[in-house]
Design a protein around this motif. Structure first.
Motif, PDB file in Angstrom:
ATOM      1  N   ALA A  69      14.058  -3.479   3.334  1.00 40.48           N
ATOM      2  CA  ALA A  69      12.600  -3.441   3.490  1.00 40.48           C
ATOM      3  C   ALA A  69      12.189  -2.281   4.382  1.00 40.48           C
ATOM      4  CB  ALA A  69      12.093  -4.757   4.064  1.00 40.48           C
ATOM      5  N   LYS A  70      11.046  -1.681   4.043  1.00 36.78           N
ATOM      6  CA  LYS A  70      10.533  -0.559   4.826  1.00 36.78           C
ATOM      7  C   LYS A  70       9.652  -1.027   5.984  1.00 36.78           C
ATOM      8  CE  LYS A  70      10.448   2.873   1.066  1.00 36.78           C
ATOM      9  NZ  LYS A  70       9.567   3.785   0.292  1.00 36.78           N
ATOM     10  N   SER A  71       8.702  -1.938   5.688  1.00 37.72           N
ATOM     11  CA  SER A  71       7.728  -2.355   6.692  1.00 37.72           C
ATOM     12  C   SER A  71       7.232  -3.765   6.385  1.00 37.72           C
ATOM     13  CB  SER A  71       6.521  -1.408   6.718  1.00 37.72           C
ATOM     14  OG  SER A  71       6.908  -0.073   6.923  1.00 37.72           O
ATOM     15  N   ILE A  72       6.648  -4.389   7.424  1.00 43.03           N
ATOM     16  CA  ILE A  72       6.020  -5.697   7.228  1.00 43.03           C
ATOM     17  C   ILE A  72       4.638  -5.664   7.873  1.00 43.03           C
ATOM     18  CG2 ILE A  72       6.883  -6.853   9.327  1.00 43.03           C
ATOM     19  CD1 ILE A  72       7.401  -9.324   7.469  1.00 43.03           C
ATOM     20  N   PHE A  73       3.689  -6.392   7.259  1.00 39.82           N
ATOM     21  CA  PHE A  73       2.293  -6.387   7.694  1.00 39.82           C
ATOM     22  C   PHE A  73       1.770  -7.817   7.768  1.00 39.82           C
ATOM     23  CE2 PHE A  73       3.356  -2.837   4.969  1.00 39.82           C
ATOM     24  CZ  PHE A  73       2.997  -1.730   5.724  1.00 39.82           C
ATOM     25  N   GLU A  74       0.900  -8.053   8.753  1.00 37.91           N
ATOM     26  CA  GLU A  74       0.131  -9.292   8.753  1.00 37.91           C
ATOM     27  C   GLU A  74      -0.938  -9.127   7.675  1.00 37.91           C
ATOM     28  OE1 GLU A  74      -1.665 -11.942  12.246  1.00 37.91           O
ATOM     29  OE2 GLU A  74      -2.785 -10.081  11.907  1.00 37.91           O
ATOM     30  N   LEU A  75      -0.887  -9.962   6.638  1.00 35.10           N
ATOM     31  CA  LEU A  75      -1.749  -9.788   5.469  1.00 35.10           C
ATOM     32  C   LEU A  75      -3.133 -10.371   5.734  1.00 35.10           C
ATOM     33  CD1 LEU A  75      -1.828  -8.781   2.518  1.00 35.10           C
ATOM     34  CD2 LEU A  75      -1.122 -11.076   1.820  1.00 35.10           C
ATOM     35  N   TRP A  76      -4.152  -9.499   5.686  1.00 38.43           N
ATOM     36  CA  TRP A  76      -5.523  -9.946   5.906  1.00 38.43           C
ATOM     37  C   TRP A  76      -6.259 -10.205   4.596  1.00 38.43           C
ATOM     38  CZ3 TRP A  76      -8.181  -7.016  10.570  1.00 38.43           C
ATOM     39  CH2 TRP A  76      -7.449  -7.261  11.731  1.00 38.43           C
ATOM     40  N   GLY A  77      -5.822  -9.554   3.530  1.00 39.50           N
ATOM     41  CA  GLY A  77      -6.489  -9.763   2.250  1.00 39.50           C
ATOM     42  C   GLY A  77      -5.753  -9.067   1.127  1.00 39.50           C
ATOM     43  N   HIS A  78      -5.949  -9.567  -0.102  1.00 34.61           N
ATOM     44  CA  HIS A  78      -5.352  -8.921  -1.271  1.00 34.61           C
ATOM     45  C   HIS A  78      -6.118  -9.362  -2.516  1.00 34.61           C
ATOM     46  CE1 HIS A  78      -3.030 -12.411  -2.998  1.00 34.61           C
ATOM     47  NE2 HIS A  78      -3.226 -12.864  -1.776  1.00 34.61           N
ATOM     48  N   GLY A  79      -5.973  -8.586  -3.580  1.00 38.29           N
ATOM     49  CA  GLY A  79      -6.645  -8.921  -4.828  1.00 38.29           C
ATOM     50  C   GLY A  79      -6.225  -7.990  -5.940  1.00 38.29           C
ATOM     51  N   LYS A  80      -6.648  -8.325  -7.159  1.00 39.50           N
ATOM     52  CA  LYS A  80      -6.287  -7.531  -8.330  1.00 39.50           C
ATOM     53  C   LYS A  80      -7.299  -6.420  -8.605  1.00 39.50           C
ATOM     54  CE  LYS A  80      -3.663 -11.223 -10.552  1.00 39.50           C
ATOM     55  NZ  LYS A  80      -3.500 -12.088 -11.741  1.00 39.50           N
ATOM     56  N   SER A  81      -8.320  -6.337  -7.773  1.00 33.09           N
ATOM     57  CA  SER A  81      -9.321  -5.272  -7.874  1.00 33.09           C
ATOM     58  C   SER A  81      -9.883  -5.039  -6.480  1.00 33.09           C
ATOM     59  CB  SER A  81     -10.447  -5.663  -8.827  1.00 33.09           C
ATOM     60  OG  SER A  81     -11.179  -6.759  -8.296  1.00 33.09           O
ATOM     61  N   ALA A  82     -10.620  -3.928  -6.321  1.00 33.97           N
ATOM     62  CA  ALA A  82     -11.221  -3.647  -5.015  1.00 33.97           C
ATOM     63  C   ALA A  82     -12.187  -4.764  -4.621  1.00 33.97           C
ATOM     64  CB  ALA A  82     -11.931  -2.300  -5.061  1.00 33.97           C
ATOM     65  N   GLY A  83     -12.938  -5.270  -5.582  1.00 34.33           N
ATOM     66  CA  GLY A  83     -13.874  -6.356  -5.293  1.00 34.33           C
ATOM     67  C   GLY A  83     -13.164  -7.608  -4.793  1.00 34.33           C
ATOM     68  N   GLU A  84     -12.061  -7.952  -5.448  1.00 29.88           N
ATOM     69  CA  GLU A  84     -11.286  -9.125  -5.009  1.00 29.88           C
ATOM     70  C   GLU A  84     -10.714  -8.912  -3.614  1.00 29.88           C
ATOM     71  OE1 GLU A  84      -8.292 -10.690  -7.562  1.00 29.88           O
ATOM     72  OE2 GLU A  84      -9.592 -10.807  -9.323  1.00 29.88           O
ATOM     73  N   LEU A  85     -10.246  -7.691  -3.326  1.00 27.86           N
ATOM     74  CA  LEU A  85      -9.714  -7.397  -1.997  1.00 27.86           C
ATOM     75  C   LEU A  85     -10.791  -7.565  -0.941  1.00 27.86           C
ATOM     76  CD1 LEU A  85      -7.595  -6.278   0.013  1.00 27.86           C
ATOM     77  CD2 LEU A  85      -8.405  -3.975  -0.592  1.00 27.86           C
ATOM     78  N   TYR A  86     -11.998  -7.004  -1.189  1.00 30.91           N
ATOM     79  CA  TYR A  86     -13.077  -7.089  -0.197  1.00 30.91           C
ATOM     80  C   TYR A  86     -13.510  -8.540   0.014  1.00 30.91           C
ATOM     81  CZ  TYR A  86     -13.295  -2.096  -1.330  1.00 30.91           C
ATOM     82  OH  TYR A  86     -12.978  -0.779  -1.546  1.00 30.91           O
ATOM     83  N   ALA A  87     -13.563  -9.310  -1.053  1.00 30.07           N
ATOM     84  CA  ALA A  87     -13.929 -10.727  -0.926  1.00 30.07           C
ATOM     85  C   ALA A  87     -12.879 -11.478  -0.115  1.00 30.07           C
ATOM     86  CB  ALA A  87     -14.072 -11.351  -2.320  1.00 30.07           C
ATOM     87  N   SER A  88     -11.613 -11.147  -0.359  1.00 31.86           N
ATOM     88  CA  SER A  88     -10.530 -11.785   0.375  1.00 31.86           C
ATOM     89  C   SER A  88     -10.606 -11.439   1.858  1.00 31.86           C
ATOM     90  CB  SER A  88      -9.182 -11.333  -0.212  1.00 31.86           C
ATOM     91  OG  SER A  88      -8.103 -11.899   0.482  1.00 31.86           O
TER      92      SER A  88
END
Length: 459
Positions: A69-88
């Motif tokens: 593994a290269k890096s690990i992140f505390e995940l604040w949001g994700h989605g299949k589109s920019a809109g889904e990411l922003y909503a998340s």
């Protein structure tokens, strides 16, 4: 007592040794006191995995060990589109964000794309689109306190890259993995090497599959130039090994390096560990025949990590006698003579599993390479023992028709007298019967390929 609430983390993985990544991450999480728990079904070949981990401390512990593994992140949001990411992101609890967005803090936002390159203008546009997040600190591109990443996945096909990402992620960077070890421990820079010295990345993967930890005792019964001892010693284990080759153990004879005829006066296993500042972890290496155990009875080793010879670059050998069909009488430096005879691959694996069952501590792991002729491969031919549980089985291709599999087993049952003769089943035993069985199949494919190329050239 209730289990601690799991937090979501995004793991960014290197795109090599794909089959080895999941067993490595699973083994390291268990070493840190956790267990593997993915939010969704893991796409094994994807560089992005969402994991559920109890604490940031455990996430950092994982990254102090992993080379996959290269890096690990505390995940604040994700989605299949920019809109889904922003909503998340808008649904992520503000109280978890605020400690990292204070006015007296500094930060920067980094963009990472997989399978696509963005222009600087495109990157700036994507960063500006996050202005709805309550950033109050100052931007510091050189030495920020907090680093946030936008990660975009454009799929696995470089010949069919979509206009928009198929998945987007945003998170706070926690830690990087140990990928730099691959370069700093490169065999090319190593003091003492041989024909079969193990690649540095695979050496560390093997140590991680074996869950090697500080103060363990790790043993390699086919130690060669000690490459597998180095990775275990790096993680704080005390290491030892044996090998039947007197010259290799003592660093004598012909060199393996190009333009060097003989090994130098200080080319040996101890010098290799000294090169990396690990000599204090080196117990010893002995000249010994693995088919005739030299150890006292009892559970001695926390891990056995090895790459047995399978007849391609090094011949499998054991001590013989004048009464046997003699393969050769070999002479080592200082007039050391011994009679060697064939050591069948089937016998090597039987001896290795039996040894692991007898000499590993409970919960200890055996990690070894198994050569495979792919047209004949089924999981049934993986050697088994009643005291050992199969943990993982990962393939590395050698050619179109051959490969080797990294087998990891864990001791789950104490060795009893009735386990003394737990032989391999015939179905497992047959593919490895005969001293040169794998070698013959390996080179049969090479011969056929050369013949085909010659035939094609004649057309």
């Amino acid at each position: 007592m209730a289990a601690p609430a799991l937090r979501r983390y995004l793991l960014l993985l290197a795109q090599e040794h794909l089959e080895f990544r999941l067993p490595e991450i699973t083994s390291l999480l268990s070493l840190c006191g956790g267990q593997f728990s993915g939010e969704q079904e893991i796409r094994v070949n994807s560089p992005f995995w969402i994991l559920n981990i109890p604490s940031e401390e455990m996430a950092r512990g994982l990254m102090k060990r992993t080379v996959c593994a290269k890096s690990i992140f505390e995940l604040w949001g994700h989605g299949k589109s920019a809109g889904e990411l922003y909503a998340s992101l808008k649904n992520y609890p503000t109280d978890k964000m605020l400690p990292y967005l204070q006015s007296d803090s500094t930060y920067k936002v980094h963009i990472h794309t997989f399978n696509k390159t963005l222009t600087q203008a495109q990157k700036i546009k994507k960063i500006d689109a996050l202005e709805f997040l309550p950033f109050k600190g100052k931007v510091n591109l050189k030495n920020p306190e907090h680093v946030f990443w936008i990660l975009e996945d454009y799929g696995m096909n470089p010949n069919d890259v979509p206009e928009e990402p198929i998945h987007l992620y945003f998170g706070r960077w926690i830690a990087d993995g140990q990928r730099e070890l691959i370069e700093s421990y490169s065999v090319k820079k190593r003091h003492f090497i041989g024909n079969t010295s193990m690649d540095a990345c695979l050496s560390f993967i093997m140590a991680n599959h074996g869950r090697v930890k500080p103060n363990d005792i790790v043993y390699d019964p086919f130690v060669g130039t000690g490459g597998l001892l180095i990775s275990s010693a790096h993680f704080g284990a005390y290491v030892c090994g044996t090998d039947i080759d007197y010259n290799t153990i003592h660093g004598l004879g012909k060199a393996s390096r190009k333009n060097q005829k003989w090994r130098g006066p200080d080319e040996n296993i101890r010098a290799n560990l000294r090169q990396y500042g690990l000599e204090k972890y080196y117990l010893d290496a002995l000249v010994a025949d693995f088919s005739r155990p030299i150890w006292r009875k009892g559970m001695l080793f926390d891990a056995i990590i090895t790459d047995p010879p399978y007849g391609i670059r090094e011949a499998p050998r054991r001590m013989g006698s004048q009464k046997e069909t003699v393969k050769s009488v070999e002479r080592s430096a200082e007039n050391h003579f011994f009679v060697s005879s064939s050591y069948h691959l089937s016998d090597i694996f039987f001896d290795l599993l039996k040894f692991g069952a007898e000499y590993l501590v409970m919960g200890g792991r055996l990690v070894y390479w198994l050569p495979i002729y792919r047209p004949e491969y089924t999981e049934d031919i993986i050697p088994r023992h009643p005291c050992l549980k199969l943990i993982s089985n990962c393939e590395q291709l050698l050619s179109s028709h051959t490969s080797r599999r990294l087998i990891t087993m864990e001791k789950v049952k104490e060795f009893k007298d009735q386990d003394e003769n737990s032989y391999l089943l015939d179905g497992q035993y047959m593919p490895y019967r005969g001293h040169n069985s794998f070698r013959e199949k390996y080179f049969s494919g090479v011969t056929k390929r050369i013949a085909k190329e010659e035939k094609d050239n004649q057309k």
